[in-house]
Design a protein around this motif. Sequence first.
Motif, PDB file in Angstrom:
ATOM      1  N   SER A   1      31.268 -10.311 -15.720  1.00 15.62           N
ATOM      2  CA  SER A   1      30.520 -11.500 -15.507  1.00 15.62           C
ATOM      3  C   SER A   1      31.572 -12.927 -15.857  1.00 15.62           C
ATOM      4  O   SER A   1      31.316 -13.599 -14.782  1.00 15.62           O
ATOM      5  CB  SER A   1      29.338 -11.663 -16.897  1.00 15.62           C
ATOM      6  OG  SER A   1      30.135 -11.692 -18.021  1.00 15.62           O
ATOM      7  N   SER A   2      32.630 -12.629 -16.346  1.00 16.65           N
ATOM      8  CA  SER A   2      33.467 -13.590 -16.288  1.00 16.65           C
ATOM      9  C   SER A   2      34.397 -13.810 -15.024  1.00 16.65           C
ATOM     10  O   SER A   2      34.628 -14.679 -14.620  1.00 16.65           O
ATOM     11  CB  SER A   2      34.720 -13.452 -17.696  1.00 16.65           C
ATOM     12  OG  SER A   2      34.011 -13.715 -18.763  1.00 16.65           O
ATOM     13  N   VAL A   3      34.655 -12.476 -14.731  1.00 14.40           N
ATOM     14  CA  VAL A   3      35.563 -12.434 -13.327  1.00 14.40           C
ATOM     15  C   VAL A   3      34.354 -12.986 -12.274  1.00 14.40           C
ATOM     16  O   VAL A   3      34.847 -13.880 -11.385  1.00 14.40           O
ATOM     17  CB  VAL A   3      35.758 -10.900 -13.044  1.00 14.40           C
ATOM     18  CG1 VAL A   3      36.255 -10.950 -11.469  1.00 14.40           C
ATOM     19  CG2 VAL A   3      36.721 -10.427 -14.073  1.00 14.40           C
ATOM     20  N   SER A   4      33.265 -12.699 -12.253  1.00 12.99           N
ATOM     21  CA  SER A   4      32.238 -13.322 -11.187  1.00 12.99           C
ATOM     22  C   SER A   4      32.112 -15.086 -11.414  1.00 12.99           C
ATOM     23  O   SER A   4      31.899 -15.517 -10.293  1.00 12.99           O
ATOM     24  CB  SER A   4      30.707 -12.558 -11.660  1.00 12.99           C
ATOM     25  OG  SER A   4      29.879 -13.010 -10.672  1.00 12.99           O
ATOM     26  N   LEU A   5      32.131 -15.357 -12.461  1.00 15.65           N
ATOM     27  CA  LEU A   5      31.884 -16.642 -12.680  1.00 15.65           C
ATOM     28  C   LEU A   5      33.324 -17.399 -12.204  1.00 15.65           C
ATOM     29  O   LEU A   5      33.242 -18.518 -11.593  1.00 15.65           O
ATOM     30  CB  LEU A   5      31.839 -17.129 -14.224  1.00 15.65           C
ATOM     31  CG  LEU A   5      30.360 -16.826 -14.561  1.00 15.65           C
ATOM     32  CD1 LEU A   5      30.212 -17.047 -16.220  1.00 15.65           C
ATOM     33  CD2 LEU A   5      29.271 -17.948 -14.034  1.00 15.65           C
TER      34      LEU A   5
ATOM     35  N   LEU B   1      36.065 -20.530  -8.017  1.00 14.85           N
ATOM     36  CA  LEU B   1      37.360 -20.555  -7.082  1.00 14.85           C
ATOM     37  C   LEU B   1      36.717 -20.792  -5.612  1.00 14.85           C
ATOM     38  O   LEU B   1      37.378 -21.507  -4.986  1.00 14.85           O
ATOM     39  CB  LEU B   1      38.271 -19.242  -7.036  1.00 14.85           C
ATOM     40  CG  LEU B   1      38.922 -19.255  -8.422  1.00 14.85           C
ATOM     41  CD1 LEU B   1      39.560 -17.767  -8.673  1.00 14.85           C
ATOM     42  CD2 LEU B   1      40.015 -20.172  -8.707  1.00 14.85           C
ATOM     43  N   VAL B   2      35.665 -20.336  -5.313  1.00 11.53           N
ATOM     44  CA  VAL B   2      34.847 -20.408  -4.210  1.00 11.53           C
ATOM     45  C   VAL B   2      34.467 -21.844  -3.787  1.00 11.53           C
ATOM     46  O   VAL B   2      34.675 -22.514  -2.909  1.00 11.53           O
ATOM     47  CB  VAL B   2      33.841 -19.428  -4.018  1.00 11.53           C
ATOM     48  CG1 VAL B   2      32.897 -19.795  -2.735  1.00 11.53           C
ATOM     49  CG2 VAL B   2      34.353 -17.885  -3.633  1.00 11.53           C
ATOM     50  N   GLU B   3      33.850 -22.241  -4.997  1.00 10.47           N
ATOM     51  CA  GLU B   3      33.205 -23.588  -4.764  1.00 10.47           C
ATOM     52  C   GLU B   3      34.215 -24.620  -4.763  1.00 10.47           C
ATOM     53  O   GLU B   3      34.196 -25.824  -3.966  1.00 10.47           O
ATOM     54  CB  GLU B   3      32.510 -23.930  -6.136  1.00 10.47           C
ATOM     55  CG  GLU B   3      31.036 -22.933  -6.266  1.00 10.47           C
ATOM     56  CD  GLU B   3      30.433 -23.208  -7.524  1.00 10.47           C
ATOM     57  OE1 GLU B   3      30.869 -23.955  -8.438  1.00 10.47           O
ATOM     58  OE2 GLU B   3      29.185 -22.352  -7.607  1.00 10.47           O
ATOM     59  N   GLU B   4      35.453 -24.503  -5.525  1.00  3.78           N
ATOM     60  CA  GLU B   4      36.537 -25.316  -5.499  1.00  3.78           C
ATOM     61  C   GLU B   4      37.497 -25.245  -4.128  1.00  3.78           C
ATOM     62  O   GLU B   4      38.308 -25.962  -3.765  1.00  3.78           O
ATOM     63  CB  GLU B   4      37.297 -25.193  -6.517  1.00  3.78           C
ATOM     64  CG  GLU B   4      36.746 -25.754  -7.739  1.00  3.78           C
ATOM     65  CD  GLU B   4      36.419 -27.221  -7.762  1.00  3.78           C
ATOM     66  OE1 GLU B   4      37.165 -27.865  -7.545  1.00  3.78           O
ATOM     67  OE2 GLU B   4      35.249 -27.377  -8.422  1.00  3.78           O
ATOM     68  N   GLY B   5      37.274 -24.236  -3.277  1.00  2.66           N
ATOM     69  CA  GLY B   5      37.859 -23.972  -1.913  1.00  2.66           C
ATOM     70  C   GLY B   5      39.183 -23.176  -2.060  1.00  2.66           C
ATOM     71  O   GLY B   5      39.854 -23.507  -1.167  1.00  2.66           O
ATOM     72  N   TYR B   6      39.258 -22.335  -3.326  1.00  2.00           N
ATOM     73  CA  TYR B   6      40.553 -21.796  -3.294  1.00  2.00           C
ATOM     74  C   TYR B   6      40.666 -20.273  -2.517  1.00  2.00           C
ATOM     75  O   TYR B   6      41.572 -20.035  -2.233  1.00  2.00           O
ATOM     76  CB  TYR B   6      41.129 -21.709  -4.599  1.00  2.00           C
ATOM     77  CG  TYR B   6      41.439 -23.024  -5.360  1.00  2.00           C
ATOM     78  CD1 TYR B   6      42.500 -23.833  -4.935  1.00  2.00           C
ATOM     79  CD2 TYR B   6      40.573 -23.584  -6.360  1.00  2.00           C
ATOM     80  CE1 TYR B   6      42.646 -24.761  -5.385  1.00  2.00           C
ATOM     81  CE2 TYR B   6      40.975 -24.796  -6.947  1.00  2.00           C
ATOM     82  CZ  TYR B   6      41.963 -25.515  -6.626  1.00  2.00           C
ATOM     83  OH  TYR B   6      42.363 -26.738  -7.013  1.00  2.00           O
ATOM     84  N   ILE B   7      39.465 -19.801  -2.797  1.00  2.00           N
ATOM     85  CA  ILE B   7      39.132 -18.469  -2.248  1.00  2.00           C
ATOM     86  C   ILE B   7      37.686 -18.439  -1.345  1.00  2.00           C
ATOM     87  O   ILE B   7      37.066 -19.460  -1.471  1.00  2.00           O
ATOM     88  CB  ILE B   7      39.254 -17.664  -3.103  1.00  2.00           C
ATOM     89  CG1 ILE B   7      37.892 -17.591  -4.078  1.00  2.00           C
ATOM     90  CG2 ILE B   7      40.349 -17.338  -3.801  1.00  2.00           C
ATOM     91  CD1 ILE B   7      37.884 -16.234  -4.998  1.00  2.00           C
TER      92      ILE B   7
ATOM     93  N   SER C   1      33.677  -6.293  -2.611  1.00  2.00           N
ATOM     94  CA  SER C   1      34.959  -5.929  -2.718  1.00  2.00           C
ATOM     95  C   SER C   1      35.775  -6.824  -1.997  1.00  2.00           C
ATOM     96  O   SER C   1      37.039  -6.507  -2.183  1.00  2.00           O
ATOM     97  CB  SER C   1      34.966  -4.337  -2.516  1.00  2.00           C
ATOM     98  OG  SER C   1      34.928  -4.016  -1.213  1.00  2.00           O
ATOM     99  N   CYS C   2      35.210  -7.671  -1.053  1.00  2.00           N
ATOM    100  CA  CYS C   2      36.529  -8.419  -0.214  1.00  2.00           C
ATOM    101  C   CYS C   2      36.659  -9.835  -0.613  1.00  2.00           C
ATOM    102  O   CYS C   2      35.615 -10.299  -0.648  1.00  2.00           O
ATOM    103  CB  CYS C   2      35.887  -8.305   1.159  1.00  2.00           C
ATOM    104  SG  CYS C   2      35.903  -6.701   1.927  1.00  2.00           S
ATOM    105  N   LEU C   3      37.583 -10.202  -0.863  1.00  2.00           N
ATOM    106  CA  LEU C   3      38.086 -11.342  -1.229  1.00  2.00           C
ATOM    107  C   LEU C   3      39.431 -11.834  -0.213  1.00  2.00           C
ATOM    108  O   LEU C   3      40.289 -11.247  -0.012  1.00  2.00           O
ATOM    109  CB  LEU C   3      38.644 -11.463  -2.700  1.00  2.00           C
ATOM    110  CG  LEU C   3      37.493 -11.230  -3.768  1.00  2.00           C
ATOM    111  CD1 LEU C   3      38.301 -11.097  -4.989  1.00  2.00           C
ATOM    112  CD2 LEU C   3      36.636 -12.177  -3.864  1.00  2.00           C
ATOM    113  N   PHE C   4      39.289 -12.992   0.208  1.00  2.00           N
ATOM    114  CA  PHE C   4      40.351 -13.356   0.959  1.00  2.00           C
ATOM    115  C   PHE C   4      40.760 -14.899   0.487  1.00  2.00           C
ATOM    116  O   PHE C   4      40.015 -15.671   0.380  1.00  2.00           O
ATOM    117  CB  PHE C   4      39.850 -13.534   2.644  1.00  2.00           C
ATOM    118  CG  PHE C   4      39.446 -12.292   2.927  1.00  2.00           C
ATOM    119  CD1 PHE C   4      38.007 -11.800   2.980  1.00  2.00           C
ATOM    120  CD2 PHE C   4      40.075 -11.413   3.649  1.00  2.00           C
ATOM    121  CE1 PHE C   4      37.523 -10.713   3.325  1.00  2.00           C
ATOM    122  CE2 PHE C   4      39.810 -10.170   4.104  1.00  2.00           C
ATOM    123  CZ  PHE C   4      38.475  -9.838   4.078  1.00  2.00           C
ATOM    124  N   ILE C   5      42.042 -14.999   0.283  1.00  2.08           N
ATOM    125  CA  ILE C   5      42.614 -16.600   0.059  1.00  2.08           C
ATOM    126  C   ILE C   5      43.225 -17.133   1.309  1.00  2.08           C
ATOM    127  O   ILE C   5      43.798 -16.724   1.983  1.00  2.08           O
ATOM    128  CB  ILE C   5      43.858 -16.272  -0.767  1.00  2.08           C
ATOM    129  CG1 ILE C   5      43.284 -15.673  -2.340  1.00  2.08           C
ATOM    130  CG2 ILE C   5      44.547 -17.617  -1.140  1.00  2.08           C
ATOM    131  CD1 ILE C   5      44.323 -15.228  -3.089  1.00  2.08           C
TER     132      ILE C   5
END
Length: 99
Positions: free
Chosen positions: A65-69, A74-80, A88-92
């Motif tokens: 849950s901490s990783v999810s938050l 990070l998404v909301e701030e525009g970093y990823i 399972s897909c994350l892109f920077i």
Amino acid sequence: MGVKQSKNKDSVKVTHDFLLDCAKNKNLTKKSYRVLLYLLTIASSKRLEQISQKEISEELDMDKSSVSLAIRSLVEEGYISHIPFLQSCLFIDPDDDEY
């Protein structure tokens, strides 16, 4: 934003502006920084496209849950960017052309 895979594919390039923006961002938690740093360390590998939140939580010894938050922050701030239907897909910064 300034993250891009290097030509030799063994590392990523991070711009000074990207790091400064991260350092000045008061909205990011320590856990968000940990997750971001971890993602940057694996950004040059194929694992980045295949890593799950569960794997991140196990690697960093954080609860899921901490990783999810952290990822949400990070998404909301525009970093990823996070593709929700492929959990399972994350892109920077996949479309960053600042270099």
